[in-house]
Scaffold this active site. Structure first.
Site: not given
Ligand code: ADP
Ligand code: MG
Length: 594
Positions: A217, A398, A440, A482, A539, A552, A554
């Site tokens: 990729h 997102g 994610t 996840g 990430r 965090d 998320g």
């Molecule tokens: P990305 O990481 O793809 O940029 P987002 O920024 O929308 O997506 O989301 C980040 C959030 O995703 C993190 O703060 C965490 O809570 C959640 N996250 C990342 N990886 C996982 C995982 N493997 N399992 C559960 N939640 C995850």
């Molecule tokens: Mg993100």
């Protein structure tokens, strides 16, 4: 340079349309990818492959008798969305179950994983075998973390032949796992590929240099070396792969020299000749090799060598006939064309008879998504800023994109005469969420919403037990896909206390509304506490230190959402009009306990 297109954004779609037009005898277009256009014997296991576009013949070019039954086709180098995988697998399924197989990349794992959960929930038995052949991408002890590159072909070929021979899903899966365990690849790049519409390649390799350990990729290699001679290159690839050979390796191997896009066949053959001699000198017998373009990376200049160490069983399926647009071997009897149900018929088939109770819960589910949308709009910027500390700053946007799409899809589902069940509302919403959100968290939220919907189903009545089941399914989907655990600093740190509190309160006889309020408070406390943790998933992991002292993103968004849902349910249950009584019942044991 990729130069033939009208609009670069339509490149993958239009290329796929043209591929189907050129290969009607093999493939038919379905929403999300392609399936075989010929009869598949009833009860045969369906091997469904896929990934991003730009890798032809992977993946659509490998659909046909003796190989894949369908391919889910994402955008350029981007995973297909879960809904695409799901629809292709449904169209490919011939009643024998589905094996999903694809290269090990985070986006693909999330989207194919979500599709698998959904297919299994609907009674279509589905398994997954990831391809992890690239020895440059992780050490041998961590083989499960390796990426998939041209080893896709050995795994797909053997699984496809086993399916064609009528083997059970268990056996097809076992053979695919075994093939993957015995397959190793290593590639080199001389120059990166250029995405349609882009004005520069994804990476460059300095003149006179070669990059070892390419990805497919546009990931650059892991180390740069002076450009070797063909003999030196052959020796390098062979020696590295032999050093990494599987434990139970025998002496018969399949060798595949794969061109990534712009290396000429003559050059590949020249190299193959040298590789074959080296393998022979190492005491190995090369069996039915391949030399050509099998898994490409657009116009990338590079090549890879793959070795599969055979045993008698694998050799039988490797040698079996296959007939696909891009890969043909031996002779297979011609197949009759099959009638595929058109999109309209498929949609009509899926019309459900929604029960009155389910229609009420379906409406409530759509209302709740509307509440989620409000809370995300209010906090979009703050969530983005939080994600920018150690992540990529897109959590707010997102979530916003995901929930906007989910609300629109839920409202559309409700337009159906007689309303729609929570299963229908939430599967449509979750699918739209993961498709539109990207990232994610979008894939995880999408899966969780779908899982909650499937748990709620289309029933004659609903009770508090259903609310508990929906919460459990929601959390399970996220942890299953996840794979994050408590303490990894993800949304899971808020989800687990939420669920535990909710179930405990319900068990203790607390009303659904009050149980939710207690659970939301637990999620909030837990989200705050993530500030003390270092991220171990996602990430933010590489910037762990920066993230210390900040919660965090998320986990924070989940806590905000759960609080708003708890408030909304409480307000709904408190409303006196009769119209809400079915909603109250719908929301759980409110009717009994409030
Ligand atoms: P990305 O990481 O793809 O940029 P987002 O920024 O929308 O997506 O989301 C980040 C959030 O995703 C993190 O703060 C965490 O809570 C959640 N996250 C990342 N990886 C996982 C995982 N493997 N399992 C559960 N939640 C995850
Ligand atoms: Mg993100």
């Amino acid at each position: 340079m990729t130069q033939i297109f009208d609009n670069p954004a339509d490149f993958a779609d239009e290329a796929l349309d043209g591929f189907v037009a050129a290969n009607h005898g093999y493939v038919a277009r379905v929403d999300g990818g392609v399936v075989r256009s010929t009869e598949v014997p009833a009860g045969q296991v369906a091997l469904v492959v896929g990934g991003g576009s730009g890798h032809y013949p992977a993946f659509a070019g490998l659909v046909g008798p003796g190989l894949a039954a369908g391919s889910a086709c994402g955008n350029m180098f981007a995973s297909p969305a879960a809904g695409q995988v799901y629809r292709v697998a449904k169209a490919a399924n011939a009643g024998g179950g589905v094996l999903l197989s694809y290269g090990n990349y985070a986006g693909d794992v999330l989207h194919f994983g979500q599709a698998q959960l959904r297919l299994n929930a609907e009674g279509i038995e589905t398994r997954t075998v990831l391809v992890t052949d690239d020895i440059a991408s992780a050490p041998a002890e961590q083989i499960g973390k390796r990426r998939g590159i041209a080893g896709d072909l050995t795994v797909f070929k053997i699984a496809g032949a086993a399916a064609e021979a009528g083997l059970s899903l268990d056996d097809v899966e076992r053979l695919a796992v075994k093939t993957n365990h015995r397959t190793r690849s290593l590639g080199v790049a001389f120059g990166g590929c250029t995405l349609p519409g882009a004005d520069a390649p994804l990476f460059t390799v300095p003149a006179g240099q070669m990059s070892l350990g390419l990805g497919i990729h546009g990931e650059p290699g892991i180390s740069e070396h002076p450009m070797p001679t063909a003999s030196e290159l052959a020796a390098l690839l062979v020696s590295r792969l032999l050093e990494d050979k599987p434990e139970d390796a025998g002496t018969r191997v399949v060798a595949i020299v794969n061109g990534l896009g712009t290396v000429k066949y003559d050059e590949l053959f020249l190299l193959f000749g040298k590789i074959e001699k080296l393998l022979d000198a190492a005491g190995l017998t090369v069996v039915e090799p391949e030399c050509g373009e099998l898994v490409t990376s657009l116009d990338m200049s590079g090549l890879s060598l793959t070795l599969l160490w055979l045993d008698a069983e694998l050799e039988q399926y490797w040698a079996a006939p296959a007939d696909t647009p891009a890969f043909r071997k031996g002779n297979l009897a011609p197949r009759a064309r099959r009638e595929l149900t058109g999109p309209d018929e498929a949609a009509a088939e899926e019309l459900e008879h929604t029960t009155a109770a389910a229609a009420a819960v379906g409406r409530l589910a759509a209302d709740l998504l509307g509440q989620v949308q409000h809370v995300i709009i209010e906090h979009e910027e703050e969530l983005g800023n939080l994600d920018a500390i150690a992540g990529d700053g897109d959590h707010g946007i997102g979530m916003r994109r995901g929930v906007d799409a989910a609300v629109a899809a839920a409202r559309h589902a409700l337009e159906q005469e007689g309303g729609a069940s929570p299963s229908r509302v939430l599967t449509a919403a979750g699918e739209a969420w993961s498709e539109r959100a990207g990232g994610t968290s979008g894939a995880l939220w999408g899966s969780a919403v779908i899982a909650a919907g499937l748990a709620l189903g289309n029933r004659d009545s609903y009770s508090g037990g259903d609310a508990a089941a929906a919460a459990t399914a929601f959390v399970d989907a996220i942890t299953e896909l996840g794979k994050a655990e408590a303490g990894d600093k993800t949304m899971v740190d808020a989800l687990l206390p939420f669920r535990e509190t909710f179930l405990n309160e319900l068990d203790a006889g607390t009303s659904v509304a009050d149980s939710l309020a207690a659970a939301a408070a637990a999620a909030q406390t837990a989200a705050d506490r993530t500030a003390d943790l270092r991220p171990l998933k996602g990430r933010a992991r590489p910037l762990a230190e920066k993230s210390l002292g900040h919660p965090d993103p998320g986990a924070v968004s989940f806590a905000l959402i759960s609080e708003r849902i708890a408030q909304h349910i409480k307000a709904e249950l408190a409303r006196p009009e009769p119209a809400t009584s079915d909603k109250a019942q719908a929301a759980g044991q409110g009717a009994q306990n409030d």
